[in-house]
Design an enzyme around this catalytic site. Structure first.
Site, short mmCIF file in Angstrom:
data_model
loop_
_atom_site.label_atom_id
_atom_site.label_comp_id
_atom_site.label_asym_id
_atom_site.label_seq_id
_atom_site.Cartn_x
_atom_site.Cartn_y
_atom_site.Cartn_z
N CYS A 1 50.35 84.16 77.53
CA CYS A 1 48.90 82.72 76.12
C CYS A 1 49.54 83.90 75.02
CB CYS A 1 47.79 83.15 76.74
SG CYS A 1 47.08 81.97 78.81
N ARG B 1 55.35 83.34 74.98
CA ARG B 1 54.26 84.50 75.82
C ARG B 1 53.85 82.97 76.99
NH1 ARG B 1 53.15 88.35 72.77
NH2 ARG B 1 50.56 89.08 73.86
N TRP C 1 49.77 80.60 79.93
CA TRP C 1 50.64 80.89 80.87
C TRP C 1 49.22 80.87 82.16
CZ3 TRP C 1 50.46 84.84 84.44
CH2 TRP C 1 51.22 84.44 85.60
N ASN D 1 43.46 85.15 75.76
CA ASN D 1 44.57 86.08 75.70
C ASN D 1 44.46 86.87 76.82
OD1 ASN D 1 47.02 86.97 76.21
ND2 ASN D 1 47.32 87.52 75.32
N GLY D 2 44.15 87.14 77.93
CA GLY D 2 44.52 88.00 78.89
C GLY D 2 43.37 87.50 80.65
N GLU E 1 69.66 94.04 88.11
CA GLU E 1 69.39 93.27 86.60
C GLU E 1 70.58 92.08 86.60
OE1 GLU E 1 67.88 93.67 84.47
OE2 GLU E 1 68.49 92.12 82.60
N LYS F 1 68.40 88.10 86.67
CA LYS F 1 68.67 87.06 85.34
C LYS F 1 68.77 85.81 86.02
CE LYS F 1 68.70 88.69 81.67
NZ LYS F 1 66.70 89.80 81.73
N GLU G 1 65.85 83.68 87.47
CA GLU G 1 64.63 83.28 86.88
C GLU G 1 65.21 82.88 86.26
OE1 GLU G 1 63.50 87.40 83.93
OE2 GLU G 1 65.30 87.87 83.93
N HIS H 1 72.49 98.53 107.06
CA HIS H 1 72.36 98.58 108.02
C HIS H 1 70.81 97.65 108.22
CE1 HIS H 1 73.06 102.85 108.17
NE2 HIS H 1 73.32 102.58 107.24
N LYS I 1 57.11 85.57 78.76
CA LYS I 1 57.97 87.11 77.81
C LYS I 1 56.89 88.20 77.96
CE LYS I 1 61.37 88.00 75.13
NZ LYS I 1 62.21 88.73 76.04
C1 G6P Z 1 58.50 90.18 81.54
C2 G6P Z 1 60.06 89.27 81.23
C3 G6P Z 1 61.10 90.26 80.89
C4 G6P Z 1 60.52 91.75 80.63
C5 G6P Z 1 58.98 92.14 81.48
C6 G6P Z 1 58.65 93.38 81.06
O1 G6P Z 1 58.64 89.27 82.70
O2 G6P Z 1 59.85 88.01 81.24
O3 G6P Z 1 62.43 90.48 80.36
O4 G6P Z 1 61.60 92.13 81.36
O5 G6P Z 1 58.31 91.48 81.39
O6 G6P Z 1 58.19 94.06 79.96
P1 G6P Z 1 58.38 94.74 78.29
O7 G6P Z 1 57.66 94.03 77.80
O8 G6P Z 1 57.56 95.53 78.93
O9 G6P Z 1 59.81 94.99 78.25
#
Ligand code: G6P
Length: 615
Positions: free
Chosen positions: A2, A27, A79, A105-106, A488, A492, A495, A511, A610
């Site tokens: 948020c 956010r 969010w 926020n929180g 990774e 990607k 998401e 396995h 994010k």
């Molecule tokens: C969210 C974001 C990711 C990020 C992760 C950790 O899931 O979408 O892109 O890698 O948080 O965030 P940080 O700020 O701790 O790297």
């Protein structure tokens, strides 16, 4: 998650609020709202909307005909945590009188018990959120004759959880009272105005006079003035924030979206991050890391922590520290570490990786680690972030603000910096000889250029990816340093493209998961020559034999690999432990192109945010 934005003392507050909320949409963006005072009637008005990924845009059209405004304005982009993303759950929330509005926020952990008590006292709750109780708590304190700041302070004292709040009330229409515990709040001031936001980037366009609110502190923001106190009501001096970002850093600059801009910014982000870190003779320098080499050398174990892409960077850091530092090293997901009885004590160095420096799972994990006596280093992209302030040492990436929800330039900058840190630790421990240290240092010095070469092929990578735009199942395989690359890549694709993607150690497929391989399944394999190539290719043969289509991330000019697979994403060769930095680029482009081909919003993928400031 948020985003919070507030402003008082300007003539065009709504324009500023909407621009601020737009920059905070990373956010959360499932709903949005604003609260302001009508200059004619003096009444508090709230406008809210829930429009999935375009809430702020919709809000802009809804307030286009708003009446003249007076006093303070607060806004929010959400969010959803408690309560579905609907208009009734969108912020701001108001009290029973309609004279108090709050954005939050929180999470308020004890909201149920607080709500029960409020209901018993005759309050009427109008939403499913945890937030709304605060408006009613403040209402009750105001009814008892308190001023707004004191009402918020008293209410805050009984809240449990992590939160950042901004509150306005009719009793003091010029004031915004803000409070925080764990979640971030940045306060801005100009001669005639006062501002508040969840991050620096939202405020730098308006002022560079920025302040950080500390944990359990409350601030009263009025036009041209800010006063703060602690939870006990004692006055506190706010800490001035060093601003290193400019407004231009947070604009798209002609790119279709922030993600493609940020993919292209990676060579610069890596170069900036590595600037001054490697000295001529292969030695390392991390100026902001105040932990002396002798102390670094004294640890018996290194534990890397992170979430999402930062966890994948942590996995690479683990391998490098283990390889060069000859020390027992692990990597763990922050939210798992926090609730596991792992053996962490004063002999452990924890390296927490978090681009935002505020991911709540990572924050609580380092608090727990320090409580157990461990030394903690945070690797963050945000100077003075909450985690940076709560660590024994800090290393900063200099990637600039990253707006796209899926991490790109921050991730590769983290990888580069973690390699410097690993080398730094190895040098402190005396476990890497001069020649090898110089090879690694040389490799790091070429990293930005190699990533530049990979970025220059973005269109080629995307052409390959578009051949697989309708795929349903993708396996990402790798071994050793290839495994975090695969993890990774799968993240990607999930998401951004909403495609089922699973990362697996290539040697482990037999396995179990190999039973899922059949014609139509795509396997993307990390098959560079430095990473157990023969073993990987033997595993690839097992996939091919069962009908999978194979795409390989392979070295430039490796015709042999190209001849054994269906498509190649070629990257410039580098040292094995530096390969994740370069290989991140085809992974990003692969997911980006499939996501775009499917019509997805790459900057704002569904259900994501994010910065994750809830558990
Ligand atoms: C969210 C974001 C990711 C990020 C992760 C950790 O899931 O979408 O892109 O890698 O948080 O965030 P940080 O700020 O701790 O790297």
């Amino acid at each position: 998650m948020c985003g919070i934005f507030g402003i008082t003392g300007t003539t065009e507050p709504l324009g500023a609020i909407l621009a601020g909320l737009e920059s905070l949409e990373y956010r959360g963006y499932d709903s949005a709202g604003v609260a302001f005072f009508d200059a004619g009637s003096g009444e508090l008005r709230v406008v809210r909307v829930a429009e999935l990924t375009h809430s702020v845009e919709k809000l802009r059209s809804m307030v286009a005909d708003a009446p003249a405004i007076t006093g303070a304005v607060i806004g929010h982009t959400r969010w959803a945590t408690h309560g579905a993303p609907t208009e009734r759950n969108a912020h701001p929330h108001v009290d029973c009188t309609g004279n108090v509005a709050i954005v939050h926020n929180g999470i308020i952990e004890n909201h149920r018990e607080l709500a029960e008590a409020l209901l018993a006292n005759g309050h009427v709750l109008a939403s499913d959120t945890d937030t709304e109780v605060i408006a009613h708590l403040v209402e009750a304190e105001l009814a008892g004759g308190q001023g707004l700041r004191e009402a918020v302070r008293r209410s805050m004292a009984i809240l449990r959880g992590d939160f950042a709040l901004a509150i306005v009330a009719l009793v003091e229409p010029d004031a915004i009272v803000v409070a925080r515990r764990t979640s971030p709040i940045v306060i801005g001031r100009t001669e005639n105005s006062g501002l508040v936001a969840s991050d620096i980037a939202a405020l730098v366009g308006a002022t560079r006079e920025l302040y950080l609110l500390g944990d359990d502190e409350i601030a009263e923001i009025r036009p041209g003035s800010v006063e703060a106190c602690d939870l006990a009501g004692n006055p506190v001096e706010l800490r001035r924030l060093e601003v290193t970002w400019s407004v231009a850093d947070a604009k798209k600059d002609g790119y279709d979206d922030f993600m493609s801009k940020e993919i292209h910014e990676q060579p610069h982000a890596i170069a900036q991050t590595l600037l001054g870190r490697i000295t001529g003779d292969g030695e390392t320098e991390i100026e902001e890391l105040t932990i002396p080499p002798a102390k670094l050398a004294s640890y018996r174990r290194v534990l890397f922590l992170g979430c999402g892409s930062s966890y994948h960077a942590a996995l690479v850091g683990r391998q490098s520290v283990e390889t060069w530092g000859k020390i027992h090293a692990d990597a763990d997901i922050s939210s798992e570490f926090r609730y596991r009885l792992s053996v962490v004590g004063p002999e452990t160095l924890v390296v927490a990786v978090s681009q935002s420096g505020e991911t709540v799972d990572s924050l609580h994990a380092i608090r727990e680690a320090r409580r157990r006596g461990a030394g903690v280093i945070t690797v963050s992209n945000v100077v003075d972030s909450v985690m940076a302030r709560e660590s024994d040492g800090v290393c900063y990436t200099h990637a600039g603000p990253e707006i796209g929800v899926a991490s790109t330039k921050c991730h590769t900058a983290q990888l580069a910096l973690l390699q410097v840190l690993a080398l730094h630790i190895a040098r402190a421990r005396g476990t890497i000889d001069e020649a090898e240290a110089r090879v690694v240092a040389d490799g790091l010095e070429s990293a930005a250029a190699l990533v530049g070469q990979a970025v220059a092929r973005a269109a080629t990578y995307m052409d390959v990816a578009r051949r697989f735009a309708t795929v349903d199942d993708v396996y990402f395989l790798g071994r050793r340093s290839g495994l975090p690359i695969a993890m990774e890549g799968a993240l990607k694709l999930k998401e951004l493209a909403y495609v089922r993607a699973e990362a697996y150690p290539a040697g482990e497929m037999k396995h179990g998961p190999i039973s899922l391989i059949k014609p139509g399944v795509v396997v993307l394999v990390v098959a560079t020559r430095t990473g157990l190539w023969e073993k990987v290719m033997a595993n690839v043969e097992e996939m091919r034999a069962r009908g999978a289509t194979i795409v390989a991330i392979a070295d430039d000019g490796d015709d042999e690999t190209a001849g054994l697979v269906d498509a190649v994403l070629a990257i410039p060769s580098t040292l094995e432990l530096l390969t994740p930095i370069v290989a991140a680029v085809p992974n990003q482009c692969f997911a980006y192109a499939i996501a775009r081909a499917r019509g997805n919003d790459v900057d704002r993928p569904r259900n994501l945010a994010k910065v994750v400031t809830v558990e």
